[in-house]
Design a protein around this motif. Structure first.
Motif, PDB file in Angstrom:
ATOM      1  N   ASN A 193       6.649   5.575   0.388  1.00  0.00           N
ATOM      2  CA  ASN A 193       7.194   5.792  -0.955  1.00  0.00           C
ATOM      3  C   ASN A 193       6.125   6.303  -1.919  1.00  0.00           C
ATOM      4  O   ASN A 193       6.378   7.195  -2.735  1.00  0.00           O
ATOM      5  N   GLN A 194       4.933   5.779  -1.822  1.00  0.00           N
ATOM      6  CA  GLN A 194       3.849   6.190  -2.709  1.00  0.00           C
ATOM      7  C   GLN A 194       3.400   7.621  -2.431  1.00  0.00           C
ATOM      8  O   GLN A 194       3.004   8.355  -3.340  1.00  0.00           O
ATOM      9  N   MET A 195       3.468   8.048  -1.182  1.00  0.00           N
ATOM     10  CA  MET A 195       3.002   9.388  -0.818  1.00  0.00           C
ATOM     11  C   MET A 195       4.070  10.469  -1.008  1.00  0.00           C
ATOM     12  O   MET A 195       3.756  11.643  -1.089  1.00  0.00           O
ATOM     13  N   TRP A 196       5.349  10.063  -1.086  1.00  0.00           N
ATOM     14  CA  TRP A 196       6.420  11.045  -1.235  1.00  0.00           C
ATOM     15  C   TRP A 196       6.420  11.605  -2.645  1.00  0.00           C
ATOM     16  O   TRP A 196       6.370  10.859  -3.619  1.00  0.00           O
ATOM     17  N   ARG A 197       6.498  12.908  -2.759  1.00  0.00           N
ATOM     18  CA  ARG A 197       6.387  13.561  -4.065  1.00  0.00           C
ATOM     19  C   ARG A 197       7.514  13.168  -5.014  1.00  0.00           C
ATOM     20  O   ARG A 197       7.365  13.243  -6.245  1.00  0.00           O
ATOM     21  N   TYR A 198       8.683  12.772  -4.466  1.00  0.00           N
ATOM     22  CA  TYR A 198       9.792  12.369  -5.312  1.00  0.00           C
ATOM     23  C   TYR A 198       9.891  10.844  -5.430  1.00  0.00           C
ATOM     24  O   TYR A 198      10.817  10.324  -6.055  1.00  0.00           O
TER      25      TYR A 198
END
Length: 308
Positions: A193-198
């Motif tokens: 979740n932290q790495m996903w751009r959205y």
């Protein structure tokens, strides 16, 4: 047995209760209005999956939703149609149990623009007062936007194209020797979740958790057993959320996880496809190098209504 015959065989009592006889020839017309959508259940969902396959690639996301809906237990999704069995509009809509559920995408497929417009104007399927993300054929996007404007609702959109690989045997040979591969699990949700751009906020955690817990995924683990590269499956069966940590790039990990997940999806009888934002040339070149190709005649719009 063709689709219509399957419908009549499986749902003869249901159909006769909801049809009007016309003339001596005993032809029938369904009288369900488009103002009140009907929710499909059980065998209806399986038959609708078969029906949607006729309309690929335009129906790709709705078809993918039904494929997973019929095989996997996950966060609940309602499948609604304007009429049955020959529907014109189908809506795959997540149930909203918590605020974070609003981030989950509603998928809409329409065969008739006029019926789609009437459905948006006269049914309650869309709650125009809340944040909403909708995926729909690009040529139908303006209908959504026009209705939203009339209601004073803010909207923004993103155009994406689908990339598919009809035959996974055409995937290039990828050497994964010495690479530790696994599936993602609950302990990895926050990192993804932290790495996903959205992502990067608590509202998207529920969607990521649902994907990790219930749908196929693949990741590369480092020596300490931590994911350094991964790819997930959306509720529409599309591969996505591809990411490799910066310090582990240029090692071929992205190709490894794409190839592994594609083969896994194919082995389980799922469609194999991904989508990319039109301007993302890096992903386009990567997927193309893996043997995936665009469908030139089809584009999807991801439309967001209201602020979260």
């Amino acid at each position: 047995m063709n689709f219509n015959r399957m419908i009549r065989t499986a749902y003869r009592p249901f159909l006769f209760a909801h049809m009007e006889r016309k003339g001596v020839g005993a032809s029938f017309r369904f009288t369900q209005t488009t103002r009140h959508l009907m929710e499909l259940t059980g065998e209806q969902l399986k038959l609708t999956e078969i029906h949607l396959k006729r309309y690929l690639p335009q129906s790709q996301q709705a078809y993918g939703c039904l494929v997973l809906r019929n095989r996997v237990t996950s966060d609940p999704v309602r499948v609604l149609v304007d009429r049955w069995p020959e529907f014109n509009v189908i809506v795959c809509k997540p149930k909203y149990e918590q605020k974070g559920d609003l981030f989950k995408t509603t998928v809409v497929f329409a065969k008739d623009e006029a019926v789609l417009e009437e459905t948006l104007r006269k049914s309650s399927v869309i709650d125009w007062t809340q944040y909403l993300c909708v995926d729909i054929n690009l040529r139908h996007a303006e209908i959504f936007k026009a209705v939203a404007r009339e209601k004073g609702v803010f909207s923004s959109s993103l155009t994406v194209s689908h990339m598919t690989i009809p035959d996974v045997s055409n995937l290039p040979s990828i050497d994964s020797s010495g690479i530790s591969l696994s599936s993602l699990d609950e302990s990895h949700v926050d990192l993804v979740n932290q790495m996903w751009r959205y992502g990067r906020n608590e509202q998207t955690v529920r969607m990521i958790r649902n994907m990790v817990a219930n749908f196929p995924s693949c990741c590369v683990l480092d020596a300490e057993g931590k994911p350094v590269s991964w790819i997930l499956t959306f509720a529409s069966c599309a591969m996505g959320v591809l990411h490799t940590l910066p310090e582990h790039r240029r090692k071929g990990y992205a190709k490894v996880v794409i190839s592994t997940l594609a083969k896994r999806l194919h082995a389980q009888g799922y469609p194999v496809y991904s989508f990319r934002e039109e301007e993302n040339e890096v992903i386009y070149r990567l997927l193309k190098s893996m043997g995936l190709s665009e469908v030139p005649s089809h584009r999807e719009a991801c439309i967001v209504f209201n602020e979260f």
